[in-house]
Scaffold this motif. Sequence first.
Motif, mmCIF file in Angstrom:
data_model
loop_
_atom_site.group_PDB
_atom_site.id
_atom_site.type_symbol
_atom_site.label_atom_id
_atom_site.label_comp_id
_atom_site.label_asym_id
_atom_site.label_seq_id
_atom_site.Cartn_x
_atom_site.Cartn_y
_atom_site.Cartn_z
ATOM 1 N N PHE A 158 4.608 -10.969 3.674
ATOM 2 C CA PHE A 158 4.483 -9.682 4.351
ATOM 3 C C PHE A 158 3.465 -8.803 3.637
ATOM 4 N N ILE A 159 2.856 -7.916 4.401
ATOM 5 C CA ILE A 159 2.049 -6.830 3.857
ATOM 6 C C ILE A 159 2.772 -5.548 4.242
ATOM 7 N N ILE A 160 3.051 -4.726 3.254
ATOM 8 C CA ILE A 160 3.855 -3.524 3.495
ATOM 9 C C ILE A 160 3.040 -2.278 3.157
ATOM 10 N N THR A 161 3.068 -1.321 4.066
ATOM 11 C CA THR A 161 2.473 -0.014 3.831
ATOM 12 C C THR A 161 3.604 1.002 3.792
ATOM 13 N N THR A 162 3.649 1.760 2.714
ATOM 14 C CA THR A 162 4.723 2.725 2.504
ATOM 15 C C THR A 162 4.154 4.141 2.562
ATOM 16 N N ASN A 192 0.859 -1.184 0.000
ATOM 17 C CA ASN A 192 0.000 0.000 0.000
ATOM 18 C C ASN A 192 0.893 1.231 0.000
ATOM 19 N N PHE A 193 0.550 2.192 -0.849
ATOM 20 C CA PHE A 193 1.369 3.389 -0.976
ATOM 21 C C PHE A 193 0.593 4.621 -0.542
ATOM 22 N N GLU A 194 1.284 5.480 0.189
ATOM 23 C CA GLU A 194 0.756 6.789 0.578
ATOM 24 C C GLU A 194 1.872 7.806 0.415
#
Length: 150
Positions: A64-68, A37-39
């Motif tokens: 993994f689930i990655i939020t950036t 997920n990108f922000e």
Amino acid sequence: MKKYIYIILIPLFLLSCEYTPIYSNKNDYNFSIEKINFEGNSEINNLVEKKLIRFLNRDVNKKFIITTNSSYKKISQSKNLTGKTTDYIITIEIIFKIKKGNEQKTLINKDEFMIKSFSDKFEENKLEKIKKKDLVNSMVNELIIQLSRI
């Protein structure tokens, strides 16, 4: 005669010792990324996505689930007597939130560099993009190392 000896010996040594470049694109990492997920800043997010796309949806047990969340700031550092900016400080910050099952870890990367103002804005933007790309690559490489250690 010496030329022929060197021509024969150098490839022989390189091929016999299984030489491989240090930064070769081996895919022997023991993790996979389910979702990213990108922000934040879209240009930095695109650079991060290009580096991480090869780890998406692989058949590995560690997923993994990655939020950036990324930010980019270009601030005037110094000005000349006429009030024109001569130096900029560019700050890039990327916050990676890594989620694996119930565990969550946060990795914060923040770096800055100084760039001189050029009279040719095209060259200035070109240099800025190169520096930005190099900085983001090093931050993503640090993330990959952290993911492989978890």
